[in-house]
Design a protein around this motif. Structure first.
Motif, PDB file in Angstrom:
ATOM      1  N   VAL A  34     -38.913  11.571  -8.703  1.00  0.00           N
ATOM      2  CA  VAL A  34     -40.356  11.762  -8.595  1.00  0.00           C
ATOM      3  C   VAL A  34     -41.057  10.406  -8.572  1.00  0.00           C
ATOM      4  O   VAL A  34     -40.669   9.492  -9.305  1.00  0.00           O
ATOM      5  CB  VAL A  34     -40.877  12.614  -9.777  1.00  0.00           C
ATOM      6  CG1 VAL A  34     -42.387  12.760  -9.716  1.00  0.00           C
ATOM      7  CG2 VAL A  34     -40.203  13.981  -9.784  1.00  0.00           C
ATOM      8  N   VAL A  35     -42.101  10.293  -7.738  1.00  0.00           N
ATOM      9  CA  VAL A  35     -42.956   9.105  -7.721  1.00  0.00           C
ATOM     10  C   VAL A  35     -44.354   9.513  -8.145  1.00  0.00           C
ATOM     11  O   VAL A  35     -44.913  10.486  -7.623  1.00  0.00           O
ATOM     12  CB  VAL A  35     -43.034   8.466  -6.322  1.00  0.00           C
ATOM     13  CG1 VAL A  35     -43.987   7.275  -6.337  1.00  0.00           C
ATOM     14  CG2 VAL A  35     -41.673   8.029  -5.843  1.00  0.00           C
ATOM     15  N   ASP A  36     -44.921   8.768  -9.079  1.00  0.00           N
ATOM     16  CA  ASP A  36     -46.300   9.011  -9.485  1.00  0.00           C
ATOM     17  C   ASP A  36     -46.890   7.700  -9.991  1.00  0.00           C
ATOM     18  O   ASP A  36     -46.159   6.805 -10.410  1.00  0.00           O
ATOM     19  CB  ASP A  36     -46.378  10.091 -10.576  1.00  0.00           C
ATOM     20  CG  ASP A  36     -47.776  10.676 -10.711  1.00  0.00           C
ATOM     21  OD1 ASP A  36     -48.023  11.757 -10.141  1.00  0.00           O
ATOM     22  OD2 ASP A  36     -48.635  10.059 -11.371  1.00  0.00           O
ATOM     23  N   GLY A  37     -48.215   7.628  -9.962  1.00  0.00           N
ATOM     24  CA  GLY A  37     -48.880   6.403 -10.382  1.00  0.00           C
ATOM     25  C   GLY A  37     -49.047   6.252 -11.876  1.00  0.00           C
ATOM     26  O   GLY A  37     -49.472   5.187 -12.335  1.00  0.00           O
ATOM     27  N   VAL A  38     -48.725   7.291 -12.651  1.00  0.00           N
ATOM     28  CA  VAL A  38     -48.892   7.210 -14.109  1.00  0.00           C
ATOM     29  C   VAL A  38     -47.557   7.461 -14.800  1.00  0.00           C
ATOM     30  O   VAL A  38     -46.750   8.280 -14.343  1.00  0.00           O
ATOM     31  CB  VAL A  38     -49.955   8.203 -14.619  1.00  0.00           C
ATOM     32  CG1 VAL A  38     -51.320   7.857 -14.045  1.00  0.00           C
ATOM     33  CG2 VAL A  38     -49.594   9.636 -14.273  1.00  0.00           C
ATOM     34  N   VAL A  51     -42.598   4.994 -11.385  1.00  0.00           N
ATOM     35  CA  VAL A  51     -44.033   4.756 -11.485  1.00  0.00           C
ATOM     36  C   VAL A  51     -44.428   3.727 -10.440  1.00  0.00           C
ATOM     37  O   VAL A  51     -43.985   2.574 -10.475  1.00  0.00           O
ATOM     38  CB  VAL A  51     -44.428   4.271 -12.901  1.00  0.00           C
ATOM     39  CG1 VAL A  51     -45.938   4.052 -12.982  1.00  0.00           C
ATOM     40  CG2 VAL A  51     -43.979   5.282 -13.949  1.00  0.00           C
ATOM     41  N   ALA A  52     -45.248   4.167  -9.478  1.00  0.00           N
ATOM     42  CA  ALA A  52     -45.641   3.278  -8.383  1.00  0.00           C
ATOM     43  C   ALA A  52     -46.896   3.804  -7.723  1.00  0.00           C
ATOM     44  O   ALA A  52     -47.131   5.013  -7.664  1.00  0.00           O
ATOM     45  CB  ALA A  52     -44.527   3.156  -7.349  1.00  0.00           C
ATOM     46  N   GLU A  61     -39.953   1.648  -0.714  1.00  0.00           N
ATOM     47  CA  GLU A  61     -38.730   1.331   0.040  1.00  0.00           C
ATOM     48  C   GLU A  61     -37.511   1.661  -0.802  1.00  0.00           C
ATOM     49  O   GLU A  61     -36.529   2.259  -0.316  1.00  0.00           O
ATOM     50  CB  GLU A  61     -38.731  -0.146   0.424  1.00  0.00           C
ATOM     51  CG  GLU A  61     -37.586  -0.550   1.336  1.00  0.00           C
ATOM     52  CD  GLU A  61     -37.844  -0.231   2.798  1.00  0.00           C
ATOM     53  OE1 GLU A  61     -37.006   0.499   3.380  1.00  0.00           O
ATOM     54  OE2 GLU A  61     -38.845  -0.693   3.351  1.00  0.00           O
ATOM     55  N   ALA A  62     -37.549   1.275  -2.069  1.00  0.00           N
ATOM     56  CA  ALA A  62     -36.432   1.583  -2.962  1.00  0.00           C
ATOM     57  C   ALA A  62     -36.292   3.091  -3.157  1.00  0.00           C
ATOM     58  O   ALA A  62     -35.180   3.635  -3.173  1.00  0.00           O
ATOM     59  CB  ALA A  62     -36.643   0.886  -4.304  1.00  0.00           C
ATOM     60  N   PHE A  63     -37.431   3.770  -3.301  1.00  0.00           N
ATOM     61  CA  PHE A  63     -37.441   5.233  -3.430  1.00  0.00           C
ATOM     62  C   PHE A  63     -36.784   5.879  -2.211  1.00  0.00           C
ATOM     63  O   PHE A  63     -35.900   6.741  -2.339  1.00  0.00           O
ATOM     64  CB  PHE A  63     -38.884   5.690  -3.595  1.00  0.00           C
ATOM     65  CG  PHE A  63     -39.129   7.164  -3.445  1.00  0.00           C
ATOM     66  CD1 PHE A  63     -38.718   8.058  -4.417  1.00  0.00           C
ATOM     67  CD2 PHE A  63     -39.792   7.655  -2.328  1.00  0.00           C
ATOM     68  CE1 PHE A  63     -38.958   9.421  -4.289  1.00  0.00           C
ATOM     69  CE2 PHE A  63     -40.044   9.005  -2.180  1.00  0.00           C
ATOM     70  CZ  PHE A  63     -39.619   9.885  -3.164  1.00  0.00           C
ATOM     71  N   ALA A  64     -37.194   5.468  -1.010  1.00  0.00           N
ATOM     72  CA  ALA A  64     -36.668   6.066   0.214  1.00  0.00           C
ATOM     73  C   ALA A  64     -35.159   5.869   0.332  1.00  0.00           C
ATOM     74  O   ALA A  64     -34.446   6.725   0.883  1.00  0.00           O
ATOM     75  CB  ALA A  64     -37.372   5.477   1.430  1.00  0.00           C
ATOM     76  N   SER A  65     -34.659   4.767  -0.176  1.00  0.00           N
ATOM     77  CA  SER A  65     -33.226   4.481  -0.063  1.00  0.00           C
ATOM     78  C   SER A  65     -32.387   5.365  -0.975  1.00  0.00           C
ATOM     79  O   SER A  65     -31.167   5.466  -0.793  1.00  0.00           O
ATOM     80  CB  SER A  65     -32.956   3.008  -0.389  1.00  0.00           C
ATOM     81  OG  SER A  65     -33.140   2.746  -1.784  1.00  0.00           O
TER      82      SER A  65
END
Length: 385
Positions: A34-38, A51-52, A61-65
């Protein structure tokens, strides 16, 4: 994806929808990221959380990989971020579908192009355009932001033309950023939603129509299958299929509908799993969350038929005592792990039963014990009519 490892589903947004997607993915052998800003996003309690910010492209980019497919927890993820990711990894639903659903003007125009009627509407970009729209559409009407509105936010109801100044004072600043839309108020008899899913191979399915009630623009209670609307299920399914195919949609979405004089009018489309489909977790053979995971990963879709009749309480602001629900036969409690806050969705409860009469009895008992009878009364009336 390779056969020698578990697939990984990336989810943009870390709220309760991502949380329930992660919980549905695990039994299928699917990992989630999961990606979230908090840092305290509630999905992070059940899945790894990155967290991003949406423009932190090094992190993305790291998430997509690390993932095989990317999907959304909510529709206000910037379309630019979705497009950027789609150049690196499969993204479903496709960014163009997200972009249409993010813009109320584009959305309403698409509805009409697909044969779904809507309330009268006009674009509003200036104070003068508001006067012109009011002269054409009349009042009552609702002025809305074209983008970034949900749960009744970004809206102003005009009861008469005399409200125009107040409406512009409230939302005029948003006109310069994203534009506004004026919609005629619909004196509807019922609010319904159809939750639908389309797979990567084009397979399509819906769940039974759900009847919904809102308080201050936020879903308060849902009842499924909606009673006394058998004649509308086929039409709603046909419209949802047309929209999905027009957009090349993959995944679950919700089509929110008004019923006026026996006809369906389009209100909004949510390009994601939806609050009004939470009852499917226990009340259908396959939940909206499981079918979304299946769809975006190219797995066969599951059966969306209802197991019986279900009613869902939406808990807003804070959670009531769970004991009356937990003591009830075939009742299910969902705590999202969020801090209590006015207007915040913090959980839900679903009551299931084999018949409408049995559900009415269980719903009345729980609502009375929780002092939530006003919230449940419309659903009780629908069940016992």
């Amino acid at each position: 994806m390779t056969a020698d490892r578990q697939p990984v589903l990336g989810i943009l947004g870390g709220g309760q929808l991502a949380r329930m997607l992660a919980l549905a993915a695990a039994p299928l052998g699917v990992k989630t990221l999961v990606v979230d800003g908090v840092a305290d996003a509630c999905a992070g309690q059940v899945a790894p959380l990155l967290v991003a910010d949406w423009t932190d492209y090094a992190a993305l980019e790291a998430f997509a990989s690390k993932v095989d497919v990317v999907t959304f927890d909510f529709e206000n993820v910037p379309a630019e971020t979705a497009h950027w990711l789609a150049e690196r990894v499969a993204v479903f639903p496709a960014p163009q579908a997200l972009a249409v659903a993010q813009d109320r003007l584009a959305e309403k125009t698409m509805f009409r192009d697909c044969g779904l009627q809507t309330a009268a509407f006009m674009a509003v970009d200036t104070r003068e355009m508001l006067d012109q729209a009011l002269a054409t559409i009349g009042t009552p009407a609702i002025l809305k932001t074209r983008r970034l509105g949900y749960d009744g936010k970004g809206q102003f109801r005009l009861h008469s033309i005399a409200d125009a100044d107040a409406a512009w004072a409230s939302l005029g600043a948003a006109a310069a950023r994203h534009g506004l839309i004026l919609e005629a108020f619909v004196p509807f008899q019922r609010e319904l939603s159809v939750i639908a899913v389309r797979g990567r191979n084009g397979d399509f399915n819906t769940w039974p129509l759900t009847r919904n009630w809102h308080t201050d623009g936020v879903l308060s209670m849902s009842l499924a299958p909606a009673p006394d609307i058998d004649q509308l299920q086929g039409r709603a399914t046909e419209l949802a299929r047309t929209l999905a195919e027009r957009l090349g949609y993959v995944g679950v979405f919700a089509l929110e509908l008004f019923v006026k004089d026996g006809e369906l009018l389009g209100n909004e489309m949510a390009p994601r799993v939806h609050n009004s489909g939470h009852w499917t977790i226990e009340g259908a053979h396959t939940s909206q969350f499981e079918n979304h995971v299946r769809a975006v990963l190219g797995m066969p879709l599951g059966n969306g038929e209802a197991r019986g009749v279900s009613a869902m309480f939406n808990w807003i602001g804070d959670l009531p005592d769970p004991a009356p629900v937990l003591r009830t036969v075939d009742a299910h409690w969902h705590d999202y792990g969020k801090q209590a806050r006015p207007g915040r969705k913090v959980g839900h409860a679903t009551l299931c039963a084999p018949t409408s009469a049995a559900l009415a009895d269980r719903l009345a008992d729980v609502a009375t014990t929780l002092d939530r009878l006003p919230q449940a009364q419309p659903a009780l009336d629908a069940l016992t009519r």
